[in-house]
Motif scaffolding. Structure first.
Motif, short mmCIF file in Angstrom:
data_model
loop_
_atom_site.label_atom_id
_atom_site.label_comp_id
_atom_site.label_asym_id
_atom_site.label_seq_id
_atom_site.Cartn_x
_atom_site.Cartn_y
_atom_site.Cartn_z
N ARG A 208 -42.78 2.81 -25.93
CA ARG A 208 -41.78 2.23 -25.04
C ARG A 208 -41.97 2.71 -23.60
O ARG A 208 -41.90 1.94 -22.65
N ALA A 209 -42.24 4.01 -23.48
CA ALA A 209 -42.49 4.56 -22.15
C ALA A 209 -43.74 3.93 -21.54
O ALA A 209 -43.78 3.58 -20.36
N PRO B 70 -41.60 6.19 -15.79
CA PRO B 70 -42.66 5.17 -15.86
C PRO B 70 -42.67 4.24 -14.65
O PRO B 70 -43.71 3.68 -14.33
N GLN B 71 -41.54 4.07 -13.98
CA GLN B 71 -41.50 3.13 -12.86
C GLN B 71 -41.82 3.80 -11.54
O GLN B 71 -41.66 3.19 -10.48
N SER C 118 -43.08 0.38 -20.43
CA SER C 118 -42.37 0.39 -19.16
C SER C 118 -43.33 0.70 -18.02
O SER C 118 -43.29 0.09 -16.96
N TYR C 119 -44.23 1.66 -18.26
CA TYR C 119 -45.19 2.05 -17.23
C TYR C 119 -46.12 0.88 -16.88
O TYR C 119 -46.38 0.60 -15.72
N ASN D 108 -45.52 -2.18 -17.22
CA ASN D 108 -44.78 -3.29 -16.63
C ASN D 108 -44.17 -2.95 -15.28
O ASN D 108 -43.30 -3.67 -14.81
N GLU D 109 -44.56 -1.85 -14.71
CA GLU D 109 -44.01 -1.47 -13.41
C GLU D 109 -44.26 -2.62 -12.43
O GLU D 109 -45.40 -3.05 -12.24
N PRO E 164 -39.23 -7.69 -18.00
CA PRO E 164 -40.34 -6.94 -18.59
C PRO E 164 -40.04 -6.73 -20.07
O PRO E 164 -38.94 -6.37 -20.44
#
Lengths: 599, 144
Positions: B53-54, A194-195, B57-58, B60-61, B127
């Motif tokens: 959750r994934a 995701p990052q 996270s994505y 909140n990059e 995040p």
């Protein structure tokens, strides 16, 4: 029933011969005649006895069986089943993991890599009614498919042929809504990051079958597949982002080929950020150029240049017993084995140990190293882990290059950072004991328990480490590292500008400037390293491409960005906003003006 | 007790046991169905949580947030010059509390919003972490 039988047996009257009951007295208990019994004798009698015994045993066994069943029923119904209930309670389906490969998270639990459920679309071509129509309608919902290939597959007549891998749930739903016969799904999983690019070189990558092929994914492949608890890294995405952001800007501004940025906790050895540019999108590892896949922070070995003078100074004080005020002759270039050692910032006079570091004198460093001697120098560098392969949790761990045998000319060049090639992580790891009081802890990418830091190995006397802190601060306040200073954070460090080696010598124009720093110097917590590959001189740097002009300000910018995130409080007299501004802030914006005190 | 009485007793017991078992069996079947449904719901929720959750996270990059903030907000990263300790902030001076006639008024400080538990918040929110709660300050240190 059994007592009844016994009683009946007992009530039976005494034996009478047939006909004798007639002679009974009136009023007496009615007496019954003896039953006419067959007289069995001998073998026949024995047979009857056997039959009776068998019957009795069978009856007893049935009785026992029924008792057991009855007992079990009571146990199940009244006593709650004992172990059965316990078994039913513990066999919860909740314990099962959603996916088959564990997550990788940062030190705060932010997901860096995870598996997502997907579906492979395949066709049972024999059940497809009209391949042309099916292919056309399939293309409406999955526009990236190729019509001719899809049509050919649908018409192939095979019972199992993949049409497309890894459909998202939305796409799967759309395909299901088409209601076409012969289209089937196979559950699958796909690794996602995701990052994005953020921690690419740390995480590595996986192949199409979710097997780790680089980085943490490869190093912890078996662990990730066996245990569904997430692997918690030492990285902090906020710090990682700040470092990557600043470094990318530096690489861009100075037109460098590549860059490395590191932030390391000196008390635990944890790497809070590790950036190697250029990087790649982990999902598209296979399409990334080899240059982007190369991890310069842990796999690339480089001659680090003058940053090694920090180690040389520590060597002089720790092993050679010199004090920062002891002097060395740097009046003229040093000639040795056909080489001439010059100073870039030549002072041409006697220099103290402190001045050698502050003015980055090659001649002085060489003189000091020669006094200490080659074997001691080699042993010292070995003690700081600079001569053994990097011990980090990555398959991409570089092994240092160093001369064998270690001649006096090597001692001279190594004193100012040429002749030994190490990874940037090696260097940061060796600088940490210089500022943390003298304890060496191997760099790690896994989060450590903050209450129980890993035991360190003492490599330096606390007094030497204390002196080194002062000298590193001096380099920034008085020497070549001035542009790394951040007000309030007491940055200390050392510049290093190495010439890249080309065919048969060093290339004067191809530089690798680096800056290694620690902050805050009154109680160092973090080591920061920045390195650029072949940056160009620009107008703002007056055409210079040495570390003081590019790597040092990069480290300064990194520290200014990450120190507030890491909760390091600025020291000393902070740049002082006026009292009015402070009051306005405290009063929450607009009301500040009204509360202002009359001056 | 007669044979008939005994037989009747046992007959009643047998029928009662059979009825009990019958009811128990159907209750167990019903409970199993319910358990299966609950288990399926839990599984679906856990899958959804995993995916969310994934996604969280994505979304909140930091890079993406950086771009969004740059486009829509006037925020800049917190620099060291914006950080200080609570004790370094001077106490609020007493306001010139006089009414129009020049007589002193009872002191009434403006009550600004205050950050609750300032020591437990991160300088930059993690995040996924809730933002700091703002609340009316019940007390505000004031210069005596």
């Amino acid at each position: 029933m059994i007592p009844t039988l016994f009683r009946r047996q007992k009530d039976r009257a005494p034996f009478l011969y047939p006909g004798a009951e007639i002679g009974a007295l009136p009023g007496d208990r009615p007496r019954q005649p003896a039953r006419v019994q067959l007289s069995v004798e001998g073998q026949a009698k024995a047979a009857v006895e056997v039959g009776r015994n068998r019957l009795a045993i069978t009856a007893a066994m049935f009785a026992i069986a029924f008792c057991v069943i009855a007992g079990r029923l009571v146990d199940l119904m009244a006593l709650n089943g004992g172990e059965a209930a316990a078994r039913a309670a513990q066999a919860g389906p909740v314990a099962e993991a959603v996916v088959h490969r564990a997550d990788i998270v940062d030190r705060n639990g932010v997901v860096l890599a995870t598996n997502l459920p997907t579906a492979h679309l395949y066709a049972d071509a024999q059940a497809v009614l009209d391949p042309d129509e099916a292919a056309r309608r399939l293309l409406d919902v999955l526009p990236d498919l190729d019509y001719a290939t899809t049509r050919k597959r649908l018409a192939s007549g095979r019972r199992f042929i993949y049409l497309r891998r890894h459909l998202t749930p939305t796409q799967q739903d759309a395909v299901l809504r088409l209601g076409l016969p012969g289209l089937e799904f196979e559950p699958a999983e796909r690794r996602v990051y995701p990052q994005g690019h953020l921690a690419a070189h740390v995480l590595g990558a996986t192949d199409v079958d979710n097997r780790g092929i680089a980085g943490i994914e490869r190093a912890f492949h078996d662990r990730l597949n066996a245990d569904m608890r997430p692997v918690r890294l030492s990285l902090d995405v906020r710090v990682q982002h700040a470092v990557r952001d600043v470094l990318a800007e530096a690489v861009d501004r100075f037109s460098a080929i590549a860059g490395v940025g590191l932030v390391m906790d000196v008390k635990t050895g944890e790497l809070l950020a590790m950036v190697s540019l250029p990087d790649y999108a982990p999902e598209a590892y296979g399409h990334a150029p080899a240059d982007a896949r190369f991890n310069r922070a842990t796999l690339g070995v480089y001659e680090m240049g003058s940053t090694f003078k920090l180690l040389n100074t520590a060597l002089g004080m720790e092993v050679g017993g010199f004090r920062p005020t002891d002097g060395f002759d740097a009046t003229k270039p040093l000639r040795m084995a056909g080489f001439t050692i010059n100073d870039y910032h030549a002072e041409a006079r006697w220099l103290t140990v402190a001045e050698i570091l502050v003015h980055s004198s090659n001649i002085g460093s060489a003189q000091m190293a020669l006094k200490v001697g080659g074997p001691a120098q080699k042993a010292f560098l070995d003690r700081l882990g600079l001569l053994s392969p990097l011990s980090i949790e990555l398959p991409e761990a570089g092994a240092p290059l160093y001369p064998e045998p270690w001649r006096p000319i090597n001692t001279v060049t190594i004193s100012y950072g040429h002749g030994v090639a190490v990874t940037p992580v090696h260097l940061a790891n060796a600088i940490a004991p210089l500022v943390n009081g003298g304890e060496y802890r191997p760099a790690t990418l896994l989060r450590q328990d903050p209450d129980a830091p890993p035991p360190g190995r003492r490599v330096l006397a606390p007094a030497t480490a204390q002196a080194m802190r002062g000298l590193m601060r001096m380099v920034v306040t008085e020497g070549t590292g001035g542009k790394a200073d951040v007000p309030g954070y007491l940055v200390g460090g050392k510049t290093g500008t190495a010439e890249k080696s080309g065919d048969g010598g060093y290339r004067r124009k191809a530089l690798m400037p680096s800056f290694v720093a620690a902050f805050p110097m009154d109680n160092p917590r973090y080591v920061v390293l920045a390195m650029l590959d072949e940056p160009q001189g620009i107008k703002e740097t007056h055409g210079f491409a040495t570390a003081g002009w590019n790597a040092a300000p990069t480290v300064g910018a990194i520290i200014a960005r990450v120190a507030p995130i890491l909760g390091v409080r600025p020291r000393g007299p902070a740049p002082d906003p006026t009292t009015e501004v402070r009051l306005a802030t405290a009063a929450g914006g607009g009301t500040g003006g009204r509360d202002r005190a009359p001056q | 007790m007669t044979i008939r009485g005994t037989a009747a007793l046992w007959g009643v017991l047998a029928v009662a046991a059979a009825t009990g078992l019958f009811l128990l069996k159907y209750e167990v079947i019903a409970l199993e169905g319910k358990l299966e449904r609950v288990t399926e719901d839990i599984e679906a929720d856990r899958r959804a949580i995993h995916v969310l959750r994934a996604e969280w996270s994505y979304l909140n990059e930091p890079d993406a947030l950086d771009r969004l903030v740059g486009r829509h907000l006037d925020l800049v990263p917190v620099g060291p010059e914006r950080m200080t300790v609570l004790d370094a902030i001077p106490l609020r001076p007493r306001p010139p509390a006089v009414d129009q006639a020049g007589a002193a008024l009872p002191f009434d400080p403006v009550r600004p919003p205050r950050v609750l538990y300032p020591g437990t918040t991160h300088a930059i929110p993690l995040p996924g972490e809730k933002p700091t709660v703002l609340a009316d300050a019940a007390t505000m240190r004031t210069e005596p």
